[in-house]
Design an enzyme around this catalytic site. Structure first.
Site, PDB file in Angstrom:
ATOM      1  N   CYS A 291       8.663   5.945  19.664  1.00 23.53           N
ATOM      2  CA  CYS A 291      10.031   6.267  20.070  1.00 23.53           C
ATOM      3  C   CYS A 291      10.835   6.794  18.889  1.00 23.53           C
ATOM      4  CB  CYS A 291      10.724   5.028  20.614  1.00 23.53           C
ATOM      5  SG  CYS A 291      10.686   4.924  22.406  1.00 23.53           S
TER       6      CYS A 291
ATOM      7  N   ALA B 274      -1.845  -6.813   0.905  1.00 20.97           N
ATOM      8  CA  ALA B 274      -2.204  -8.197   1.242  1.00 20.97           C
ATOM      9  C   ALA B 274      -2.041  -8.508   2.727  1.00 20.97           C
ATOM     10  CB  ALA B 274      -1.348  -9.159   0.422  1.00 20.97           C
TER      11      ALA B 274
ATOM     12  N   ASN C 197      -5.852   3.773  10.582  1.00 16.53           N
ATOM     13  CA  ASN C 197      -5.053   2.668  11.092  1.00 16.53           C
ATOM     14  C   ASN C 197      -4.829   2.710  12.595  1.00 16.53           C
ATOM     15  OD1 ASN C 197      -3.480   4.951   9.846  1.00 16.53           O
ATOM     16  ND2 ASN C 197      -1.860   4.053  11.097  1.00 16.53           N
TER      17      ASN C 197
ATOM     18  N   THR D 170       9.391  -7.057 -12.459  1.00 17.66           N
ATOM     19  CA  THR D 170       8.898  -8.432 -12.526  1.00 17.66           C
ATOM     20  C   THR D 170       7.856  -8.659 -11.444  1.00 17.66           C
ATOM     21  OG1 THR D 170      11.024  -9.208 -13.378  1.00 17.66           O
ATOM     22  CG2 THR D 170       9.573 -10.862 -12.392  1.00 17.66           C
TER      23      THR D 170
ATOM     24  N   GLN E 202      -6.732  -0.543   5.512  1.00 16.31           N
ATOM     25  CA  GLN E 202      -7.329  -1.148   6.706  1.00 16.31           C
ATOM     26  C   GLN E 202      -8.724  -1.722   6.438  1.00 16.31           C
ATOM     27  OE1 GLN E 202      -5.956  -1.640   9.683  1.00 16.31           O
ATOM     28  NE2 GLN E 202      -4.044  -0.541   9.321  1.00 16.31           N
TER      29      GLN E 202
ATOM     30  N   ALA F 144       0.809  -1.221   0.000  1.00 16.87           N
ATOM     31  CA  ALA F 144       0.000   0.000   0.000  1.00 16.87           C
ATOM     32  C   ALA F 144       0.844   1.272   0.000  1.00 16.87           C
ATOM     33  CB  ALA F 144      -0.940   0.000   1.206  1.00 16.87           C
TER      34      ALA F 144
END
Length: 408
Positions: A332, A206, A157, A246, A185, A77
């Protein structure tokens, strides 16, 4: 990390998901027996690979009510978002250089937008309310003559809040502006119809739907309107010139199988996962005070539960909950601990943003795991609050926010 350190309960499905065994089984032949390059048109190995990718293209397209030629395979994504945003910006620059997005988008949208700003484009960033929702009137008012693209995610998300994509698509099409949605999501979890919703470009991955990592797709509308995008990188002109390289045939086969399973099981999964999430939320609320659910409780992903536990530091909670894999609202960096930019955009104060935990449930989550997670979370919060003078003051009715901490 030793085997004893590995979390036993996985509640971080918005970060990634385990690959379904049925997906692994579908992929295996394409690693050895059918290992051909889908671009090799001179022998059976190539033909088998090409047929597999075409079958996958049909599956992905059918699942969102698109045509197979509108599906472009990518590495995930992040690439899909970059290809949509940068590709449209380059192609439609003669029409205008204004784009619209939102403050709570994923960094894979915000960062290419920032790169375009550095290249001379103008980006309007919409605000959100306390639940993470945009104001559709603000969107309407932001659209200009030179606006070429609106990019707004389908579901967030971090907090799970879902944007009204059909209403957004309608507004965009009424104004002749292209609409891209980062649906990472939501693909496989929510009903998606690119025609009904007036979506022109849609990104998916995926590994958020029980498929392999490293493969995703971009839907690019071919009619009403026909969308054209410049490639982001160049090579052999694969994927109708939009994305050279490819094709990852095993990954593409796996993504299509994962999506197929999601479409078959979606309603049952949605109902079961919603019940598990509500059970977790209810158990936490029954035992703990000073909880804040972040996001829109009436309009969020079934899997998503983001809660701030006041008077507790999120990082400390994660250390105390070592048997559970969850995410903290703090991130962090090399020199500082910054609270979530999504929660900040919603107006959540730094103290609550730092105390947020994202629980995200999935297909393989059990009620026993939810009960254990609730138990461990409750005990961790209580233990940490017992050590907090701020919590003690709150129990005594003192408004901690009003206290002056200056030296005397």
């Amino acid at each position: 990390m030793t085997s004893t350190d590995v979390p036993q309960i996985y509640l971080d499905h918005q970060a990634t998901t385990a690959v379904d065994e049925r997906v692994v089984e579908a992929m295996l032949p394409y690693f050895n027996n059918k290992f051909g390059n889908a671009a090799s048109r001179n022998h059976q190995f190539g033909w088998d690979a090409e047929q597999a990718t075409q079958n996958a293209r049909e599956t992905m397209a059918t699942g969102i009510n698109a045509k197979s030629r509108e599906i472009v395979f990518t590495s995930g994504a992040t690439e899909s978002n970059n290809l949509a945003i940068l590709g449209v910006a380059k192609m439609y620059a003669p029409k205008g250089k204004h784009l619209i997005t939102c403050s709570t988008e994923h960094k894979a949208v915000l960062d290419p937008m920032a790169a375009l700003e550095n290249a001379g484009y103008e980006v309007t960033v919409l605000s959100v309310d306390a639940k993470g929702n945009i104001d559709l009137n603000e969107l309407r008012n932001a659209i200009r003559e030179d606006t070429i693209l609106v990019s707004l995610m389908m579901a967030n998300n971090e907090i799970g809040t879902m944007h009204p994509v059909k209403a957004i698509g309608d507004i965009c099409h009424e104004n002749g502006v292209l609409f891209h949605t980062d649906a990472t999501q939501a693909v496989g979890k929510e009903l998606i119809d690119v025609q009904e919703m007036n979506i022109d470009l849609l990104s998916g991955s995926a590994h958020k739907m029980y498929g392999p990592k490293g493969v995703g797709f971009l839907y690019v509308r071919r009619r009403n309107p026909r969308v054209r995008i410049e490639p982001v990188f160049y090579g052999g002109g694969h994927e109708r010139g939009m994305r050279s390289g490819t094709l990852n045939v095993p990954g593409i086969v796996g993504m299509a199988k994962a999506f197929e399973i999601c479409l078959t099981d979606r309603d049952a999964d949605h109902q079961r996962i919603t019940a598990l999430r509500d059970s977790l939320q209810a158990q936490l609320a029954a035992e703990l005070t000073h909880l804040t659910v972040n996001g829109d409780e009436n309009n969020r992903l079934a899997c998503s539960l983001n809660i701030s536990f006041a008077f507790v530091e999120g990082e400390s909670m994660l250390m105390g909950m070592s048997g559970i894999a969850v995410s903290s609202g703090s991130a962090c960096t090399s020199a500082s601990l910054e609270p979530s930019y999504v929660l900040r955009a919603m107006g959540v104060g730094d103290d609550l943003a730092h105390s947020s935990i994202r629980f995200s449930l999935g297909r393989f989550t059990t009620q026993q795991e939810v009960d254990r997670a609730a138990e461990l979370t409750i005990s961790t919060v209580k233990r940490l609050r017992d050590m907090s003078p701020l919590y003690e003051m709150a129990l005594e009715g003192i408004d901690v926010a009003s206290v002056s901490w200056g030296a005397h």
